[in-house]
Design a protein around this motif. Structure first.
Motif, PDB file in Angstrom:
ATOM      1  N   VAL A  21       0.824  -1.255  -0.013  1.00 33.02           N
ATOM      2  CA  VAL A  21      -0.095  -0.048  -0.172  1.00 33.02           C
ATOM      3  C   VAL A  21       0.895   1.081   0.086  1.00 33.02           C
ATOM      4  CG1 VAL A  21      -1.760   1.332   1.081  1.00 33.02           C
ATOM      5  CG2 VAL A  21      -1.967  -0.909   1.395  1.00 33.02           C
ATOM      6  N   ALA A  22       0.844   2.147  -0.840  1.00 33.01           N
ATOM      7  CA  ALA A  22       1.651   3.208  -0.990  1.00 33.01           C
ATOM      8  C   ALA A  22       0.577   4.443  -1.546  1.00 33.01           C
ATOM      9  CB  ALA A  22       2.711   3.002  -2.128  1.00 33.01           C
ATOM     10  N   THR A  23       1.255   5.622  -1.020  1.00 30.84           N
ATOM     11  CA  THR A  23       0.223   6.789  -1.506  1.00 30.84           C
ATOM     12  C   THR A  23       1.281   7.672  -2.017  1.00 30.84           C
ATOM     13  OG1 THR A  23       0.709   8.040   0.811  1.00 30.84           O
ATOM     14  CG2 THR A  23      -1.275   6.557   0.526  1.00 30.84           C
ATOM     15  N   GLN A  24       0.988   8.531  -2.805  1.00 29.63           N
ATOM     16  CA  GLN A  24       1.701   9.706  -3.428  1.00 29.63           C
ATOM     17  C   GLN A  24       1.027  11.058  -3.354  1.00 29.63           C
ATOM     18  OE1 GLN A  24       2.526   8.426  -7.489  1.00 29.63           O
ATOM     19  NE2 GLN A  24       3.925   7.044  -6.898  1.00 29.63           N
ATOM     20  N   PHE A  25       1.755  12.141  -3.042  1.00 28.09           N
ATOM     21  CA  PHE A  25       1.110  13.330  -3.088  1.00 28.09           C
ATOM     22  C   PHE A  25       2.356  14.314  -3.767  1.00 28.09           C
ATOM     23  CE2 PHE A  25       1.255  17.673  -1.481  1.00 28.09           C
ATOM     24  CZ  PHE A  25      -0.151  18.232  -1.807  1.00 28.09           C
ATOM     25  N   ARG A  26       1.700  15.173  -4.805  1.00 26.95           N
ATOM     26  CA  ARG A  26       2.516  16.062  -5.379  1.00 26.95           C
ATOM     27  C   ARG A  26       1.933  17.330  -5.661  1.00 26.95           C
ATOM     28  NH1 ARG A  26       6.964  15.004 -10.196  1.00 26.95           N
ATOM     29  NH2 ARG A  26       7.429  17.069 -10.679  1.00 26.95           N
ATOM     30  N   LEU A  27       2.544  18.458  -5.490  1.00 23.25           N
ATOM     31  CA  LEU A  27       2.325  20.018  -5.863  1.00 23.25           C
ATOM     32  C   LEU A  27       3.239  20.487  -6.715  1.00 23.25           C
ATOM     33  CD1 LEU A  27       0.808  22.638  -5.234  1.00 23.25           C
ATOM     34  CD2 LEU A  27       1.768  23.170  -3.408  1.00 23.25           C
ATOM     35  N   ASP A  28       2.831  21.141  -7.844  1.00 20.38           N
ATOM     36  CA  ASP A  28       3.417  21.788  -8.765  1.00 20.38           C
ATOM     37  C   ASP A  28       2.892  23.304  -8.729  1.00 20.38           C
ATOM     38  OD1 ASP A  28       5.623  20.062  -9.931  1.00 20.38           O
ATOM     39  OD2 ASP A  28       3.865  18.790 -10.181  1.00 20.38           O
ATOM     40  N   LYS A  29       3.808  24.218  -8.718  1.00 20.10           N
ATOM     41  CA  LYS A  29       3.210  25.424  -8.735  1.00 20.10           C
ATOM     42  C   LYS A  29       4.208  26.483  -9.375  1.00 20.10           C
ATOM     43  CE  LYS A  29       0.902  29.269  -7.446  1.00 20.10           C
ATOM     44  NZ  LYS A  29      -0.328  29.542  -7.802  1.00 20.10           N
ATOM     45  N   ARG A  30       3.786  26.799 -10.721  1.00 23.63           N
ATOM     46  CA  ARG A  30       4.501  27.757 -11.521  1.00 23.63           C
ATOM     47  C   ARG A  30       4.796  29.080 -11.038  1.00 23.63           C
ATOM     48  NH1 ARG A  30       1.761  25.725 -15.563  1.00 23.63           N
ATOM     49  NH2 ARG A  30       1.176  27.526 -16.362  1.00 23.63           N
ATOM     50  N   LEU A  31       5.681  29.917 -10.698  1.00 22.04           N
ATOM     51  CA  LEU A  31       5.903  31.138  -9.930  1.00 22.04           C
ATOM     52  C   LEU A  31       6.402  32.030 -11.103  1.00 22.04           C
ATOM     53  CD1 LEU A  31       7.853  30.066  -6.868  1.00 22.04           C
ATOM     54  CD2 LEU A  31       5.474  30.333  -7.266  1.00 22.04           C
ATOM     55  N   ALA A  32       6.312  33.487 -10.845  1.00 19.41           N
ATOM     56  CA  ALA A  32       6.755  34.512 -11.693  1.00 19.41           C
ATOM     57  C   ALA A  32       8.131  34.423 -11.905  1.00 19.41           C
ATOM     58  CB  ALA A  32       6.614  35.729 -10.901  1.00 19.41           C
ATOM     59  N   ASN A  33       8.663  35.013 -13.072  1.00 23.22           N
ATOM     60  CA  ASN A  33       9.906  34.924 -13.585  1.00 23.22           C
ATOM     61  C   ASN A  33      10.527  33.517 -13.464  1.00 23.22           C
ATOM     62  OD1 ASN A  33       9.926  38.063 -13.151  1.00 23.22           O
ATOM     63  ND2 ASN A  33      10.386  37.677 -10.888  1.00 23.22           N
ATOM     64  N   SER A  34       9.555  32.895 -14.277  1.00 21.71           N
ATOM     65  CA  SER A  34      10.253  31.456 -14.844  1.00 21.71           C
ATOM     66  C   SER A  34      10.660  30.611 -13.851  1.00 21.71           C
ATOM     67  CB  SER A  34      11.336  31.689 -16.042  1.00 21.71           C
ATOM     68  OG  SER A  34      10.745  32.227 -17.028  1.00 21.71           O
ATOM     69  N   ALA A  35       9.902  30.468 -12.551  1.00 25.81           N
ATOM     70  CA  ALA A  35      10.646  29.794 -11.442  1.00 25.81           C
ATOM     71  C   ALA A  35       9.263  28.713 -11.139  1.00 25.81           C
ATOM     72  CB  ALA A  35      10.871  30.723 -10.160  1.00 25.81           C
ATOM     73  N   ALA A  36       9.647  27.940 -10.457  1.00 23.62           N
ATOM     74  CA  ALA A  36       8.601  26.589 -10.143  1.00 23.62           C
ATOM     75  C   ALA A  36       8.966  26.135  -8.835  1.00 23.62           C
ATOM     76  CB  ALA A  36       8.448  25.539 -11.149  1.00 23.62           C
ATOM     77  N   LEU A  37       7.902  25.639  -7.994  1.00 25.85           N
ATOM     78  CA  LEU A  37       8.127  25.275  -6.595  1.00 25.85           C
ATOM     79  C   LEU A  37       7.418  23.737  -6.710  1.00 25.85           C
ATOM     80  CD1 LEU A  37       8.974  25.120  -3.545  1.00 25.85           C
ATOM     81  CD2 LEU A  37       6.539  26.135  -3.323  1.00 25.85           C
ATOM     82  N   THR A  38       8.177  22.669  -6.274  1.00 21.87           N
ATOM     83  CA  THR A  38       7.444  21.359  -6.368  1.00 21.87           C
ATOM     84  C   THR A  38       7.535  20.755  -4.678  1.00 21.87           C
ATOM     85  OG1 THR A  38       8.412  20.885  -8.503  1.00 21.87           O
ATOM     86  CG2 THR A  38       7.531  19.023  -7.172  1.00 21.87           C
ATOM     87  N   VAL A  39       6.578  20.198  -4.290  1.00 23.57           N
ATOM     88  CA  VAL A  39       6.224  19.442  -3.154  1.00 23.57           C
ATOM     89  C   VAL A  39       5.765  18.128  -3.413  1.00 23.57           C
ATOM     90  CG1 VAL A  39       5.760  19.392  -0.685  1.00 23.57           C
ATOM     91  CG2 VAL A  39       5.861  21.646  -1.894  1.00 23.57           C
TER      92      VAL A  39
END
Length: 736
Positions: free
Chosen positions: A346-364
């Motif tokens: 049993v496995a779970t996966q969670f992912r957040l992708d957020k594109r920011l200003a000035n060609s940047a991105a945040l991933t959790v």
């Protein structure tokens, strides 16, 4: 006379000033990378030019007025364009990759969003079309997909249960990270069964990176990594089914559904695999075990706005696998040897992708995995049962920043791993509780365009590893690793490229080795894992790639790879005193593997041909002695041809595996394996038939696999060739 001279001067002036220069800049439409070596031609003339390393070219002596020019490059569709001369601006041309240009696939494992052609790290892509072809051969798991890649060996570890592990460039499976969408879910106690439990039909592509990949993925990525990229939902519904049956009494049922509804999306993948115990050599012991497995993978996507994507998924797998003496398996007798593997994942996966200003991105990212597995041997062999429960988590936060000439990635992650031995009876020397392990890592990676012809990817990672027994609060002395890595891409022309890469790596202590798996972890002091040090490595890869269009219908590509890896302090099993008990220790010495891979691909209209050869020389240097690593084929050859049209797909493949050294120092026999597949396609789906290993090559033809009595058999210690022999399978696919 003066009027005549004036007329001639004006005419000459008109001719002179009626000739202009035209400047062009040629780039790839998808990757926005320059294309050196593109040919520019002024139609109707022999006036032409070739783009330089910056993708620029100048056509001289171009007449004024409307002119038609043609721009072409290897791997791209030819463009014809009308331009009015004179013009002071540089004409910018964007070429679209041709249908045969496989290198325009976007790579996800390196996280830069670049294509294969523009990525400094060497990445091999198994794309959707090839995955679809391999699914015809073995839809129950991914072993056939990886087995047919140059430099990769799928090593079977048990005669009766058919457990297997993965080797890249001659190194054991624990030195390869097996990921799904970047999540490390298939390691540790699950590694001996992972290849047999991952169905391929929900995969978009498979990415294979050979050599050290420590910067982004940390512990274990010494030989390389395999990243299984699953499909994402689109506005167009995808609903497909596959039914497959085999001559070895196997049945595979698969279904996949995906669709996006505005801000919501969903994918659902379900499989059920059944396999009846199969004995092709008639020795009354199974060569394919009896298997019952169900897998469910639902995943939900949410798109709250154009810059944010959230996904949450579940992986559930339940498998009962038992092999051994057939009369017992078929319930005709009560006594006889059996080997049973029951597993629950049993496995779970969670992912957040957020594109920011000035060609940047945040991933959790976050994942949780619980894998429980039991291994049971019968009372006739002293009633052994090993029952373990592994809990692992993975959490990562990363930040991506794109600049004009460079891409930056900063991140931090945390792995936790806990293993408990829950066996009711497991011998007097085995401790009931084993270990907890934690790894905290910080990393930075930069991909820099030094010039249009040169790109450099460099990275640095720091990991802190702590391993301690799970029943105490005493923390063992932590280990710290500083891991640099680099990859350099040189584009000599549109046809020639080269990559050079290397770095340091390590593998945190683990008791799940191939040696321990072969023994079903019997008579092994499990907690000795906390007494060993991590294994460390240094590696180097260099490859040269050439691609050209010999004619409009004929394309040739050649890739030559050279590699070397040295592994220090490898973990091995050693006997405790004069007893039969064993423990994990660091060997006094090292393992090194060196060699090369040659890959040649030819495409002529609807015919694809591939030739792959690998030379792998892997040696152990322990206690002043040196010998080859057992069961590592020095020579392997793979040849395949595929013919595909809108209605028909058919292919032939041939494998050659050279001699391998046995554990006792002897040599095995070399062998060939041949296969043929044909598929008839319609709009609603297709029907396929596959003849796998139709020459019926198997190890039982070379030697006896089982001796002794049904109650106390003795199995051959080394499995170096197929044990299942010839298998014919067929079925149908539905696309609704």
């Amino acid at each position: 006379m003066k009027n005549v001279c004036l007329f001639l001067l004006l005419s000459l002036s008109n001719i002179t000033f009626g000739q202009d220069s035209l400047r062009l800049s040629v780039r790839s439409r998808l990757a926005q990378q320059v294309i050196p070596g593109a040919a520019v031609l002024l139609l109707g003339t022999s006036n032409g030019a070739v783009t330089d390393a910056s993708g620029n070219a100048t056509l001289r002596n171009v007449p004024t007025g409307p002119q038609r020019i043609r721009i072409s490059a290897v791997g791209f569709e030819t463009v014809t364009q009308t331009v009015t001369v004179p013009t002071t601006d540089t004409l910018r041309i964007a070429l679209t990759p041709s249908d045969e240009e496989l290198e325009e696939v976007i790579v996800t494992s390196t996280r830069t969003g670049r294509t294969v052609a523009d990525e400094p790290t060497r990445v091999e892509i198994i794309d959707g079309e090839e995955l679809d072809e391999k699914a015809n051969m073995q839809p129950g798991n991914i072993s056939v997909i990886l087995r047919e890649s140059t430099g990769i060996q799928v090593q079977q570890t048990s005669v009766t249960s058919a457990n297997a592990t993965l080797r890249i460039q001659g190194l054991d499976g624990r030195y390869t990270q097996l990921l799904q969408d970047g999540f490390p879910l298939y390691s540790g106690f699950a590694s001996g069964l992972s290849l047999m439990q991952i169905p391929p039909l929900n995969l978009q592509q498979v990415e294979v990176i050979k050599g050290c990949q420590s910067t982004l993925y940390g512990s274990g990525a010494i030989a390389g990594l395999v990243n299984l990229i699953t499909k994402s939902p689109t506005a167009e519904r995808e609903l497909s089914f596959l039914v497959n049956g085999t001559s070895a009494l196997g049945l595979d049922l698969n279904g996949y559904y995906a669709q996006r509804y505005g801000k919501l999306g969903v994918t659902l993948y379900a499989t059920h695999n059944r396999q009846r115990a199969y004995d092709p050599n008639k020795d009354q012991f199974s060569d394919i075990p009896d298997i019952r497995r169900t897998t469910l993978q639902p995943k939900l996507f949410w798109y709250p706005n154009e810059t944010t994507t959230l996904s949450a998924g579940l992986i559930y797998s339940n498998e009962d696998r038992i092999g051994g003496y057939l009369p017992v398996l078929h319930e005709q007798r009560q006594d006889g040897y059996t080997e049973e593997n029951d597993s629950r994942r049993v496995a779970t996966q969670f992912r957040l992708d957020k594109r920011l200003a000035n060609s940047a991105a945040l991933t959790v990212k976050n994942s949780f995995s619980r894998f429980r597995r039991s291994i049971t041997l019968p009372a006739q062999t002293n009633a052994y049962r090993f029952d373990g429960n592994q809990l692992s988590t993975f959490t990562e936060v990363s930040y991506f920043k794109h600049r004009q000439k460079s891409d930056w990635i900063f991140g931090a992650n945390l792995w936790t791993d806990e293993f408990r031995n829950e066996s009711p009876v497991n011998g007097s020397i085995v401790d009931p509780l084993v270990y907890r392990q934690g790894i905290t890592g910080l990393f930075i990676q930069n991909t820099l365009t030094l010039s249009p012809a040169l790109s450099l990817e460099s990275g640095l990672r720091g990991d802190l590893v702590t391993t301690r027994p799970s029943n105490t609060s005493d923390r063992e002395a932590p280990e710290f690793f500083l891991l640099p890595r680099f990859s350099l891409l040189y584009r000599a022309s549109a046809q020639w490229t080269s990559r050079l890469g290397g770095g340091l790596g390590y593998k945190a202590p683990t008791l799940f080795t191939e040696e321990a798996e072969r023994q079903s972890f019997r008579n092994i002091r499990l907690t000795s894992v906390r007494d060993v040090q991590s294994e460390e490595s240094a590696g180097l890869n260099w490859d040269i790639n050439y691609r050209t269009e010999l004619t409009d219908d004929l394309t040739l590509s050649v890739n030559q790879l050279f590699f070397y890896t040295r592994l220090n302090r490898p973990v091995i099993l050693d006997y405790i005193g004069f007893s039969l008990a064993q423990q994990l220790v660091n060997a006094r010495g090292h393992i090194d593997t060196r060699g090369f891979e040659t890959n040649v691909r030819v495409v002529y209209k609807d015919i694809h041909a591939f030739l792959g050869y690998s030379f792998i020389d892997t040696k152990r240097h322990f206690n002043g002695l040196s010998d080859a690593l057992p069961l590592t084929a020095k020579h392997r050859l793979y040849m395949t041809t595929l013919y595909e049209t809108e209605r028909l797909k058919t292919g032939f493949e041939a494998f050659y595996t050279g001699r391998q050294q046995r554990s006792n120092g002897g040599l095995t026999r070399p062998y060939w394996s041949l296969g043929y597949m044909i598929e008839r396609k319609w709009k609603w789906g297709s029907i396929f038939v596959n003849f796998e290993n139709f020459l019926d090559v198997r190890q039982s033809r070379f030697e006896t696999l089982v001796t002794g009595t049904p109650q106390q058999p003795t199995f051959v210690s080394d499995i170096y060739a197929p044990t299942d022999g010839r298998i014919i399978n067929g079925g149908f696919k539905l696309k609704l």
